[in-house]
Scaffold this active site. Structure first.
Site, PDB file in Angstrom:
ATOM      1  N   ASP A 258       0.829  -1.284   0.127  1.00 48.72           N
ATOM      2  CA  ASP A 258      -0.194   0.053  -0.213  1.00 48.72           C
ATOM      3  C   ASP A 258       0.750   1.169  -0.021  1.00 48.72           C
ATOM      4  OD1 ASP A 258      -2.779   1.175   0.403  1.00 48.72           O
ATOM      5  OD2 ASP A 258      -1.650   2.163   2.336  1.00 48.72           O
TER       6      ASP A 258
ATOM      7  N   GLU B  85       1.483  -0.869  -5.109  1.00 50.32           N
ATOM      8  CA  GLU B  85       0.594   0.526  -5.451  1.00 50.32           C
ATOM      9  C   GLU B  85       1.608   1.899  -5.698  1.00 50.32           C
ATOM     10  OE1 GLU B  85      -2.948   3.155  -3.878  1.00 50.32           O
ATOM     11  OE2 GLU B  85      -1.336   2.599  -2.593  1.00 50.32           O
TER      12      GLU B  85
HETATM   13  C1  GLC Z   1      -4.002   3.366  -0.503  1.00 49.20           C
HETATM   14  C2  GLC Z   1      -5.425   2.354  -0.551  1.00 49.20           C
HETATM   15  C3  GLC Z   1      -6.348   3.505   0.163  1.00 49.20           C
HETATM   16  C4  GLC Z   1      -6.124   4.195   1.519  1.00 49.20           C
HETATM   17  C5  GLC Z   1      -4.677   4.855   1.381  1.00 49.20           C
HETATM   18  C6  GLC Z   1      -4.123   4.743   2.851  1.00 49.20           C
HETATM   19  O1  GLC Z   1      -4.144   4.228  -1.399  1.00 49.20           O
HETATM   20  O2  GLC Z   1      -5.419   1.893  -1.697  1.00 49.20           O
HETATM   21  O3  GLC Z   1      -7.733   2.685   0.046  1.00 49.20           O
HETATM   22  O4  GLC Z   1      -7.008   4.668   1.917  1.00 49.20           O
HETATM   23  O5  GLC Z   1      -3.720   3.933   0.627  1.00 49.20           O
HETATM   24  O6  GLC Z   1      -3.813   3.603   3.306  1.00 49.20           O
END
Ligand code: GLC
Length: 558
Positions: free
Chosen positions: A212, A270
């Site tokens: 993440d 991500e």
């Molecule tokens: C990422 C996740 C999202 C979350 C953020 C903070 O972007 O996909 O859902 O709110 O991180 O952890």
């Protein structure tokens, strides 16, 4: 430590290179105990459905103990399952059962922050300024005469300042909600703990992790303000907290952990970055295996723009030898049936588009065509739960039901991401549509639209022409087609002229997507393996040309 023994290049060994990965948002998938919240027992009961759909792997959004200030991305304990979802024993059983059905498991890991209810943060608050416990986070005195101003001008991703003051006067950094304090990665204890968390799950058979907010854990220790010349939208380079060079050390260490297993585990990031070279740096051979392709997700429904994104994607991935990924929806963005049915088809997260006129029939037709495009492009593909049912973004959620911190931290100006998180419809003619059992004591945690009675699994199941039927047939055809497992890819034709995406994969396999407003004659001598919608002139007898209508895709063999 175990030593990697499998031969590099062995297909199963590198499953992430071509896998179709289905994202399970547990809270909204299936509720077995009737409390209105999806749970692991619900997922276990539906594993045959997922295996039958024909996907290769499941990615679970965070299922750990959490106060749910950000839907589980505020992790209080990585080694426990949230009681609303179930128990660790159930997670272990789920992993085993999924493996028996041939499904790999990916769990979410959040390195940037934890919950304010995490033991470390509670200890840091108690231990006070100057303590070792506070060094695991970013605690600082404030500015101004009495420290009443935050230490710098950084803003939270969810809106508002990125700092919150605690009763003893210090402030702590949170790039997301106040309930998500950022970890201080210069600390060996933080590094060791997260590596131990990886092992905890890998030892339980988990096949990979989704990382993440992967560009954000490293910060400039000087914590410089952006200042008036560098508003957050036009930041200095290097950025004080996005994509700093130091962050790569974290993932190199994680790769060593992942590679230490007999069947190496996959790291999937991500990574939201505009610069393709900076993006690809995360995919070097000693870092992550794959990362989400957000340029593709944000690309408008336009042949030329899509072709450019595909080219840029393949060009960025080739030098590092990483597989490209193709994704159109997830738990953070507007469902693509809705996006593709609006005048502005770009931008995954588009709060400004809230309530914009939407042609759902058009959006659905395009989404069906996009599926055949995604599955025909070289690399791996991510599907978000419910897209196989053609679900749309639910705009009409009452304010009192909304849960997303985007909504609260913007004072309602940004309606947030709840509209793509509405519980799935499984069966029946009325909410909860089989999401919860009959006689459940609570309604689903977000209200489902009545019109979803037409989109339940039960309603679509029997109809091969339904969206679900198309997903099943396309996934089965992708598995069966050797050309789609390889890396070979070549454009055919000129999109500038025709508004068509036209490409070949291996010998004799072609994908055509018509984004123009006219029918496109299909090449003679090639037969349609699968089309996203009805073809023109099909079945009208010998000699009649068959044509591909607008917003339709076809796989051809010739
Ligand atoms: C990422 C996740 C999202 C979350 C953020 C903070 O972007 O996909 O859902 O709110 O991180 O952890």
């Amino acid at each position: 430590m175990t030593v990697r023994t499998r031969i590099a290049g062995d297909r199963d060994d590198r499953w992430w290179r071509t896998a179709v990965i289905y994202q399970v948002y547990v809270r909204s998938f299936a509720d077995a105990d009737g409390d209105g919240i999806g749970d692991l027992a619900g997922v276990r009961a539906k594993l045959p459905y997922l295996a039958g759909l024909g996907v290769d792997a499941l990615w679970f959004n965070p299922w750990y103990a959490s106060p749910m200030a950000d839907a589980g991305y505020d992790v209080a304990d990585y080694r426990r399952i949230d009681p609303a979802f179930g128990t660790l024993a159930e997670a272990e059983a789920l992993i085993t059962e999924a493996h028996e059905l041939g499904l790999k498991i990916i769990v979410d890991v959040v390195p940037n922050h934890v919950s304010d209810q995490h033991a470390w943060f509670k200890e840091a608050l108690e231990a006070g300024p100057g303590s070792a416990a506070r060094e695991l986070f970013w605690f600082r005195p404030g500015r101004g005469e009495d420290g009443e101003l935050p230490p710098n001008d950084w803003r939270s991703e969810f809106g508002g300042p990125a700092w919150t003051r605690v009763p003893d006067g210090e402030w702590y950094l949170h790039l997301f909600a106040a309930e998500q304090p950022d970890l201080h990665w210069n600390n060996a204890k933080v590094r060791e703990e997260l590596e131990s968390v990886l092992r905890f799950w890998f030892d339980r058979g988990v096949d990979g992790v989704r990382i993440d907010s992967a560009t954000m854990p490293a910060k400039d220790p000087a914590l410089p303000s952006f200042g008036p010349t560098h508003a957050q939208s036009a930041p200095p380079t290097p950025h004080p907290f996005v994509d700093r060079d130091e962050v790569h050390g974290i993932y190199r260490a994680w790769r060593t952990v992942a590679d230490s297993y007999d069947e190496p585990r996959a790291l999937i990031g991500e990574v939201w970055l505009a610069d393709p070279h900076r993006f690809a740096a995360y995919l070097r051979p000693d870092e992550m295996h794959a990362a989400f392709n957000f340029d593709y997700l944000n690309c408008p429904w336009d042949a030329q723009r899509l072709r450019s994104v595909v080219d840029a994607t393949l060009a960025a991935h080739a030098p590092v030898g990483a597989p490209a990924t193709w994704v159109l929806s997830n738990h953070d963005v507007t469902r693509h049936v809705t996006r593709y049915g609006r005048a502005d088809t770009a931008m995954g997260r588009s709060p400004a588009q809230h309530g914009a006129p939407t042609d759902l029939a058009l959006g659905t037709r395009r989404a069906r065509a996009a599926l055949l495009l995604n599955l025909a492009l070289p690399g791996s593909c991510y599907l978000y739960q419910g897209e196989e049912l053609g679900l749309w973004e639910v705009d009409e959620i009452p304010d009192e039901a909304r849960q997303d911190p985007f909504f609260f931290r913007s004072g309602g100006a940004d309606i947030g991401r709840d509209g793509c998180r509405v519980p799935l419809p499984w069966s029946g003619g009325r909410p909860p549509f089989g999401f919860s059992p009959d006689g459940a004591q609570a309604a689903p945690w977000l209200p489902q639209p009545d019109a979803w009675s037409a989109l339940t699994v039960e309603a679509l199941d029997a109809d091969p022409a339904s969206v679900l039927g198309l997903y099943r047939r396309a996934l089965a055809a992708r598995r069966a087609e050797p050309a789609l497992q390889g890396e070979e890819f070549a454009w055919l034709g000129e999109p500038e002229v025709t508004g068509v995406l036209n490409f070949r994969r291996g010998e004799g396999f072609r994908c055509l997507v018509n984004l123009s407003a006219q029918d496109i004659p299909l090449p003679e001598g090639e037969s349609a393996l699968l089309a996203s919608g009805p073809l023109e002139g099909e079945g009208e007898g010998e000699g009649r040309g068959v044509a591909l209508p607008p917003d339709t895709a076809v796989w051809l063999r010739g």
